[in-house]
Design an enzyme around this catalytic site. Structure first.
Site, short mmCIF file in Angstrom:
data_model
loop_
_atom_site.label_atom_id
_atom_site.label_comp_id
_atom_site.label_asym_id
_atom_site.label_seq_id
_atom_site.Cartn_x
_atom_site.Cartn_y
_atom_site.Cartn_z
N HIS A 82 34.62 14.44 -26.33
CA HIS A 82 34.16 14.42 -24.94
C HIS A 82 34.87 15.51 -24.17
O HIS A 82 36.07 15.70 -24.31
CB HIS A 82 34.46 13.06 -24.31
CG HIS A 82 33.75 12.87 -23.01
ND1 HIS A 82 32.51 12.26 -22.92
CD2 HIS A 82 34.07 13.23 -21.75
CE1 HIS A 82 32.11 12.25 -21.66
NE2 HIS A 82 33.05 12.84 -20.92
N ASP A 161 30.20 2.43 -14.74
CA ASP A 161 30.57 3.84 -14.53
C ASP A 161 29.42 4.60 -13.87
O ASP A 161 29.64 5.42 -12.98
CB ASP A 161 30.97 4.50 -15.85
CG ASP A 161 31.23 5.99 -15.61
OD1 ASP A 161 32.14 6.29 -14.83
OD2 ASP A 161 30.51 6.82 -16.16
N ARG A 168 31.28 8.03 -6.30
CA ARG A 168 32.41 8.97 -6.23
C ARG A 168 31.91 10.38 -5.92
O ARG A 168 32.55 11.13 -5.18
CB ARG A 168 33.17 8.97 -7.56
CG ARG A 168 33.99 7.72 -7.78
CD ARG A 168 34.45 7.61 -9.21
NE ARG A 168 35.25 8.74 -9.63
CZ ARG A 168 35.26 9.26 -10.87
NH1 ARG A 168 34.52 8.73 -11.82
NH2 ARG A 168 36.01 10.29 -11.15
N SER A 183 36.51 6.42 -16.26
CA SER A 183 35.09 6.76 -16.37
C SER A 183 34.79 7.27 -17.79
O SER A 183 33.85 6.80 -18.46
CB SER A 183 34.76 7.84 -15.32
OG SER A 183 33.57 8.50 -15.60
N LYS A 187 33.17 4.92 -21.35
CA LYS A 187 31.95 5.31 -22.10
C LYS A 187 32.27 5.52 -23.57
O LYS A 187 31.49 5.18 -24.45
CB LYS A 187 31.36 6.59 -21.49
CG LYS A 187 30.70 6.33 -20.14
CD LYS A 187 30.16 7.58 -19.51
CE LYS A 187 31.23 8.49 -19.00
NZ LYS A 187 30.96 9.24 -17.80
N1 URA Z 1 33.18 13.17 -16.56
C1 URA Z 1 32.97 11.83 -16.51
O1 URA Z 1 32.26 11.28 -17.34
N2 URA Z 1 33.57 11.14 -15.53
C2 URA Z 1 34.36 11.71 -14.61
O2 URA Z 1 34.89 11.01 -13.77
C3 URA Z 1 34.57 13.11 -14.67
C4 URA Z 1 33.96 13.82 -15.67
#
Ligand code: URA
Length: 433
Positions: A82, A161, A168, A183, A187
């Site tokens: 990620h 999220d 946000r 966040s 995931k």
């Molecule tokens: N990527 C994400 O998935 N969440 C964040 O808060 C920032 C970048």
């Protein structure tokens, strides 16, 4: 329990209990807590912070807010990757076929563009016919049959999220370590991988602008991963400059294909290959030097490019794009961004470059905006390069002629030229494990 008291407690700098975090997430997902109270709590968290225990609890509660994908029917160790988000960051699309070509299954759920940053799913959808909306069963079946699948997150993967991120995004509460870590890691935990490689971007094009903040974010996420039984490592990489030359969806896919043909930009190759090698290392197939050699071999032998073609075909896309870039949607307008004075590119305000690309149509102004897949920016010069007056620094592409002047004015501010030569920073800045 009352939301008012939870906001008050965090506003005054106190620690929230697991029960309070659980109440907030559950009731917000049920629409029982209004956006204005959720926004107030987010701002209190942003200003007061969360400790390690609160951040871990928030992550777990968000990961449990929807489905958890079970990848156990796929043989072998599943390694996920990620990125915290950047400009021109197309590494997933290079490393995923490389890793799959080396025999390690790649079950990758990716996101769309956020703010000034691009998203893997938008990029893939610029390939005519490519389908990123797969059911969990189709996604898993694809990995079983060809060793790779890349799909959008299913609607019910960490839905907390999804809701919180949208809030946000419009309440200036994105760039906070606990909020970003929870966040991303919620995931990752929900999407079922055994091991995780994190690419934590740092610099003007990243959410975390300073190296210190990026290292703190990396350490927080690595700890969350380990505490939930997933071996996790992070690589902190430079995002003070767009990665590669291409910014914008189909332009980036063309650059991905070039890189898999060993004709891509060096910076993109260095970061993508290193992340791929780290994924292989985490899967346990060899030490880092052996894994780096496997990565180079997968590209030089053409196996990674063939795997990318297989991925495209398997998800309904036209794999002929690999040898014919005219099959991508074509822009109606193009304009050179010309340098007005000679010198060296001292600095690139990379987030602003992401916004210029978005203005051209490559990203979304609002959640409903439709993407222009052909839009974007192709750089001829980057930080450290010599430029002459009248020379083209970049070419802008769009179908919306009226956006060109706005994008050029953003680029004028974003590309800073000085008389003094300037060296580029290293691309790989730290490893955290
Ligand atoms: N990527 C994400 O998935 N969440 C964040 O808060 C920032 C970048």
């Amino acid at each position: 329990m009352r939301m008012y008291e939870i906001i008050e407690k965090k506003r005054d700098g106190f620690e929230l209990s697991l029960d309070e975090i659980n109440f907030f997430i559950t009731e917000y997902c049920n629409n029982s807590i209004p956006d204005y109270q959720a926004a107030a709590l987010l701002m209190a968290i942003f200003l007061r912070g969360m400790n390690e225990r609160e951040t871990a609890d928030l992550t777990n509660v968000m990961a449990n807010s929807g489905d958890r994908i079970d990848l156990s029917s796929i043989a072998g160790i599943k390694v996920d990757k990620h990125s915290t988000g950047g400009v021109g960051d197309k590494t997933t699309l290079i490393l995923a076929p490389i890793v799959a070509a080396c025999g390690i299954p790649v079950a990758k759920m990716s996101g769309r563009g956020l703010g000034h940053t691009g998203g893997t799913i938008d990029k893939l959808e610029s390939i005519p016919g490519f389908n990123t909306s797969l059911s969990t069963e189709q996604f898993i079946d694809n990995v079983k049959s060809i060793g790779i699948s890349i799909a959008g997150q299913t609607g019910n993967l960490a839905p907390a999220d999804k809701k919180l991120y949208a809030l946000r995004d419009v309440t200036a509460t994105v760039n906070n370590t606990s909020l970003i870590a929870s966040s991303i890691m919620s995931k990752k935990l929900a999407s079922g991988a055994d091991r995780i490689v994190l690419d934590v971007k740092t610099g003007s094009g990243a959410f975390m602008k300073t190296f210190e903040d990026s290292v703190e974010l990396a350490k927080t996420m690595v700890k969350i991963g380990k505490n939930t039984g997933r071996k996790t490592i992070a690589v902190v990489t430079d995002m003070d400059i767009p990665l590669g030359f291409a910014v914008g969806n189909s332009l980036e896919i063309i650059e991905v294909i070039d890189t898999l043909k060993s004709k891509g930009p060096e910076d993109l190759k260095v970061v993508s290959f290193e992340l791929a090698a780290r994924m292989l290392e985490l899967s346990g197939i060899g030490n880092i030097d052996e894994c780096r050699a496997r990565v180079s071999n997968a590209v030089e032998s053409g196996k990674a490019l063939s795997k990318f073609a297989e991925l495209i075909e398997n998800q309904g896309g036209n794999k002929d794009v690999i040898n014919d870039s005219t099959l991508f949607p074509q822009p109606a307008y193009k304009l050179d961004f010309i340098c007005e004075k000679p010198g060296y590119i001292q600095f690139m305000k990379t987030d602003q470059i992401g916004i210029a690309s978005l203005v051209l149509g490559a990203g979304r102004e609002t959640k409903e905006s439709k993407i222009d897949y052909s839009a974007g920016i192709m750089f001829n010069k980057k930080t450290g390069d010599r430029v002459e007056a009248g020379e083209s620094v970049a070419v802008l592409y769009t179908n919306r002629e009226e956006t060109l002047l706005h994008a050029v004015s953003l680029l004028k501010e974003a590309v800073v030229i000085s008389e003094l030569p300037h060296e580029r920073k290293p691309l790989i800045l730290a490893y955290i494990d």
